[in-house]
Design a protein around this motif. Structure first.
Motif, short mmCIF file in Angstrom:
data_model
loop_
_atom_site.label_atom_id
_atom_site.label_comp_id
_atom_site.label_asym_id
_atom_site.label_seq_id
_atom_site.Cartn_x
_atom_site.Cartn_y
_atom_site.Cartn_z
N ASN A 180 0.80 -1.24 0.00
CA ASN A 180 0.00 0.00 0.00
C ASN A 180 0.83 1.27 0.00
N GLY A 181 2.13 1.16 -0.22
CA GLY A 181 2.96 2.34 -0.39
C GLY A 181 2.84 2.87 -1.81
N GLU B 125 0.33 10.85 -4.09
CA GLU B 125 0.43 9.55 -3.40
C GLU B 125 1.60 9.55 -2.42
N TYR C 182 1.22 9.28 1.74
CA TYR C 182 1.92 8.20 2.45
C TYR C 182 2.85 8.77 3.52
N LYS D 176 1.20 10.22 6.68
CA LYS D 176 0.86 9.18 7.65
C LYS D 176 2.09 8.73 8.43
#
Length: 157
Positions: A125-126, A145, A149, A152
């Protein structure tokens, strides 16, 4: 302000040489990627002008690959043979935000191996894993994206 990736890469190479912690081409790509992610998450603007591509061993900026490919997988111990890509036209002066992103990234990651950093970029999910296609070497990894990432990651830290 965004800069040529070659300039940011050169800053990491110089840090490695100055501290005797030489980087390889693979580690250099990952350092620039993490600096971009940190910068996007903290400042909501890119550190570099170019777009990362999803290659087999993680995110890559082709211009950095071209600039440093003569070293192969060997540590980059000097820059005498480096001819920066066309996108890097000195003199450039990095602003305080860029320097902070480079210094932070270097401080956190300088002791990690290239393979450790590569494994990190391959996390499920990276940004890389979401777009990687082994049949398409130049798939872009979009900054939104990367930013999401790393936001988070920074919140967890």
């Amino acid at each position: 302000m965004a800069y040529p990736a070659s300039l940011i890469a050169f800053a990491f190479v110089k840090k490695g040489i100055d501290e005797g912690k030489f980087v390889t081409q693979m580690k250099l790509q990952k350092l620039v990627y993490f600096a971009q992610g940190y910068h996007l998450a903290k400042y909501h603007e890119p550190l570099i002008n170019e777009t990362f591509q999803a290659w087999m061993y993680g995110p890559v900026i082709p211009e950095i690959y071209q600039d440093f490919k003569l070293y192969g997988s060997r540590p980059i111990t000097d820059t005498a043979e480096v001819t920066p890509s066309a996108s890097y036209k000195p003199p450039f002066r990095l602003d305080d935000r860029a320097l902070e992103s480079i210094n932070y990234t270097w401080g956190v990651l300088k002791d990690f191996s290239a393979m450790s950093l590569s494994h990190w970029t391959h996390q499920p999910n990276g940004p890389w894993s979401k777009v990687y296609n082994p049949d398409a070497k130049s798939t872009p990894i979009h900054n939104d994206e990367i930013q999401h990432y790393f936001e988070k990651l920074l919140i967890k830290a």
